[in-house]
Design a protein around this motif. Structure first.
Motif: not given
Length: 264
Positions: A184-187, A177, A181-182, A189, A172, A168-169
């Motif tokens: 906040s939205w991947a690592t 991104g 962004d990586a 969570p 993004i 996911p990182e």
């Protein structure tokens, strides 16, 4: 023939490993001087059990703050504050120590070394140091518990970061991104459930550790326990031990139930 040689080599390694383990065990026991039991051991043990079966119920609650309930609540407060504070402080240390590639990393190596250095000092040693700095009481216990927990949770958090899926990182970043962004939205969570799980587990351990910090004057139920032991007030010892057992049992069950709910 080749298979037989491998089998023989494997068995030889097992024998050598077993012999080394046996030598280490024998060496460890040889360094311990066994002096046997004292003549009064049976009498003291009998007195302790008599206190357990005839506890001082009047000490449970008096309303003046000098009772078992107040001491147990103070112990829980020390463990809770120390764990919560350290769980937030441990996060940046965890990202510092996490190794995200197979290459040698100065950042990760220094971070892991620092966390190891923090874990070297047990809670009791830290409590004695902080008592000298801030005076006796629960505040010294919170500081001792918090500092030691930073080293432990930082290690667990960093391992959680190292074991997450990097897909996911990368997705993004490849989509335009940036690193923030990586994160906040991947690592975050991905690692947050593990962080909560480790924090609850650490809280269970902290409750047990906080129960003995009072022995050196850092607050909690350890202080009345050591006073009762010194005065040979076995009925008081009995009710304190019953209180500690009940508190630890409840704390073992409650975070376990929360973890099961989070992992559903």
């Amino acid at each position: 023939m080749m298979v037989q040689k491998r089998s023989l080599s494997s068995r030889l390694k097992s024998y050598v490993a077993g012999a080394i383990a046996l030598i280490i065990v024998i060496w460890a026991f040889s360094g311990i001087e066994f002096k046997g039991m004292k003549d009064s051991a049976g009498q003291i043990l009998g007195a302790i059990f008599a206190g357990l079966f005839n506890p001082d119920w009047s000490y449970v609650y008096s309303g003046h703050g000098e009772d078992l309930v107040s001491a147990l609540f103070e112990t829980l407060a020390i463990a809770f504050l120390g764990t919560i504070i350290s769980s937030f402080i441990a996060v940046p240390f965890a990202f510092w120590a996490a190794k995200t590639s197979k290459k040698f990393s100065v950042r990760s190596t220094t971070g892991k070394f620092l966390l190891t250095l923090i874990r070297v000092f047990p809670e009791l040693v830290l409590a004695i140091m902080f008592i000298k700095a801030v005076g006796p009481g629960a505040f010294a216990g919170v500081l001792a518990m918090g500092v030691h927990s930073i080293g432990m949770m930082g290690k667990l958090f960093s391992e959680a970061i190292e074991n997450i899926d990097r897909g996911p990182e990368e997705a993004i970043i490849s989509a335009g991104g940036n690193r923030l962004d990586a994160l906040s939205w991947a690592t975050l969570p991905a690692v947050l459930p593990e962080f909560i799980n480790f924090t609850l587990y650490r809280f269970e351990i902290a409750v047990r550790s906080a129960s003995i910090l009072g022995i050196v004057g850092a607050g909690g139920v350890g202080a009345p326990l050591i006073f009762a032991l010194s005065n040979r007030s076995w009925s008081r010892v009995g009710i304190i031990l019953i209180g500690i057992i009940l508190m630890v049992t409840v704390i073992d069950w409650l975070p376990g139930a929360i973890r099961k709910h989070l992992l559903k």
